[in-house]
Enzyme design. Structure first.
Site, PDB file in Angstrom:
ATOM      1  N   ARG A 100      -9.018   3.467  -7.570  1.00 19.46           N
ATOM      2  CA  ARG A 100     -10.456   3.337  -7.350  1.00 19.46           C
ATOM      3  C   ARG A 100     -11.046   4.728  -7.135  1.00 19.46           C
ATOM      4  NH1 ARG A 100     -13.248  -0.749  -2.872  1.00 19.46           N
ATOM      5  NH2 ARG A 100     -15.342  -0.753  -3.790  1.00 19.46           N
ATOM      6  N   PRO A 144     -12.257   7.668  -5.403  1.00 24.46           N
ATOM      7  CA  PRO A 144     -11.964   7.958  -4.000  1.00 24.46           C
ATOM      8  C   PRO A 144     -13.154   7.816  -3.061  1.00 24.46           C
ATOM      9  CG  PRO A 144     -10.827   9.509  -5.399  1.00 24.46           C
ATOM     10  CD  PRO A 144     -11.718   8.713  -6.297  1.00 24.46           C
ATOM     11  N   ALA A 166     -13.260   5.330   0.110  1.00 22.47           N
ATOM     12  CA  ALA A 166     -13.528   5.786   1.469  1.00 22.47           C
ATOM     13  C   ALA A 166     -14.626   4.958   2.128  1.00 22.47           C
ATOM     14  CB  ALA A 166     -13.905   7.263   1.456  1.00 22.47           C
ATOM     15  N   VAL A 167     -15.681   4.652   1.394  1.00 17.84           N
ATOM     16  CA  VAL A 167     -16.757   3.827   1.946  1.00 17.84           C
ATOM     17  C   VAL A 167     -16.217   2.445   2.312  1.00 17.84           C
ATOM     18  CG1 VAL A 167     -18.939   2.681   1.416  1.00 17.84           C
ATOM     19  CG2 VAL A 167     -18.598   5.059   0.753  1.00 17.84           C
ATOM     20  N   SER A 168     -15.390   1.895   1.433  1.00 23.34           N
ATOM     21  CA  SER A 168     -14.778   0.599   1.712  1.00 23.34           C
ATOM     22  C   SER A 168     -13.903   0.657   2.963  1.00 23.34           C
ATOM     23  CB  SER A 168     -13.944   0.155   0.502  1.00 23.34           C
ATOM     24  OG  SER A 168     -13.328  -1.088   0.754  1.00 23.34           O
ATOM     25  N   HIS A 200       0.829  -1.202   0.000  1.00 22.30           N
ATOM     26  CA  HIS A 200       0.000   0.000   0.000  1.00 22.30           C
ATOM     27  C   HIS A 200       0.864   1.253   0.000  1.00 22.30           C
ATOM     28  CE1 HIS A 200      -4.075  -1.710   1.623  1.00 22.30           C
ATOM     29  NE2 HIS A 200      -3.719  -2.230   0.470  1.00 22.30           N
ATOM     30  N   ASP A 259     -15.678   5.706  -3.333  1.00 27.05           N
ATOM     31  CA  ASP A 259     -15.874   4.272  -3.109  1.00 27.05           C
ATOM     32  C   ASP A 259     -14.783   3.713  -2.208  1.00 27.05           C
ATOM     33  OD1 ASP A 259     -18.072   4.405  -4.746  1.00 27.05           O
ATOM     34  OD2 ASP A 259     -17.091   3.507  -6.483  1.00 27.05           O
TER      35      ASP A 259
END
Length: 262
Positions: A71, A73, A77-79, A52, A75
């Site tokens: 991805r 951003p 953050a929700v993940s 990472h 999505d």
């Protein structure tokens, strides 16, 4: 992406070992450094290492291909929000000596409140790479390097839209020849549904994840924009525009549009 690389290298849906053993997560810190290095030294297959760490924190070697998966951003953050609720904090502290970063532990708030705070939070991207400034700094650096022959950018949205096409493009960039009859099985094995069904083989086996199946919570894009109002989404776009070059922002948000050269 880690699974895709495994499938392209071994060219069978039945991997010879758990994914985390075939592809160590180098900067996860849950395994002693010496053990990770010894594991890599024993490998005789083509190595593929998960990290990472942004590219500017890695040694750049012309013999190595760097695959950066981008991805949306929101999505991401929700993940991240849901991922932190699935982490055994006591176990993480036991293995690493550290708790969750402040940005991640804030997920005790409601998802919407946390997401709005994440969009507006101004932090040093070098010390908080999971923040919006950190994400955009990482992607901006990778975007600037995309002309190099050994840097590959792939959008998560494009993997969802055209998994086989992106897998074939990556195989070409990696110099891997895959027999035509093998392709259908490899593509099926890389789908979100198949990976969720085999979560116990694909999630790092260090005891940090409470529920392996929940690790694969949702595979489709759009989760972030479903939560926010139009005004809040506009605020997000204004913020991102100040953090990254416009061509990267356009590519990142394009709805099923062309991706960067795979």
């Amino acid at each position: 992406m880690q699974m895709i690389c495994a499938l392209l290298i071994f060219q069978t849906p039945e991997l010879p070992a758990p994914l985390s053993r075939l592809s160590p997560w180098l900067d996860h810190l849950t395994m002693p450094r010496g053990e990770v290095y010894a594991l890599l030294a024993r490998q005789r297959h083509r190595r593929f290492i998960k990290t990472h760490t942004p590219l500017d924190g890695l040694p750049i070697d012309r013999r190595v291909t760097y695959v950066v998966t981008a991805r949306h951003p929101l999505d991401l953050a929700v993940s991240l929000y849901h991922h932190t609720t699935n982490i055994d904090i006591a176990r993480m502290r036991e293995l690493t000596g550290n708790a969750l970063p402040t940005e991640a532990s804030a997920a005790r708030r409601t998802l919407r409140d946390w997401l709005l705070a994440w969009i507006g939070h101004d932090t040093d991207p070098r010390t908080n790479p999971d923040s919006l400034p950190g994400v955009m700094r990482h992607l901006s650096d990778a975007w600037a390097r995309r002309g190099a022959g050994n840097v590959v950018l792939i959008r998560y949205d494009d993997l969802c839209r055209d998994l086989e096409g992106r897998m074939r493009g990556l195989a070409e960039r990696l110099g891997l020849a895959v027999p035509e009859p093998v392709w259908p099985g490899l593509v099926r094995a890389a789908t979100f549904t198949r990976m969720r069904a085999g979560a116990d083989r694909y999630v790092p086996g260090d005891g940090i994840i409470k529920n392996d199946t929940s690790f694969f919570r949702r595979g489709s894009p759009g989760a972030g924009e479903e939560i926010l109002t139009g005004e809040e989404i506009a605020r997000y776009h204004t913020r991102v525009a100040a953090l990254a070059p416009p061509d990267l922002v356009a590519w990142l948000h394009a709805p099923g549009g062309p991706s960067a050269r795979p």
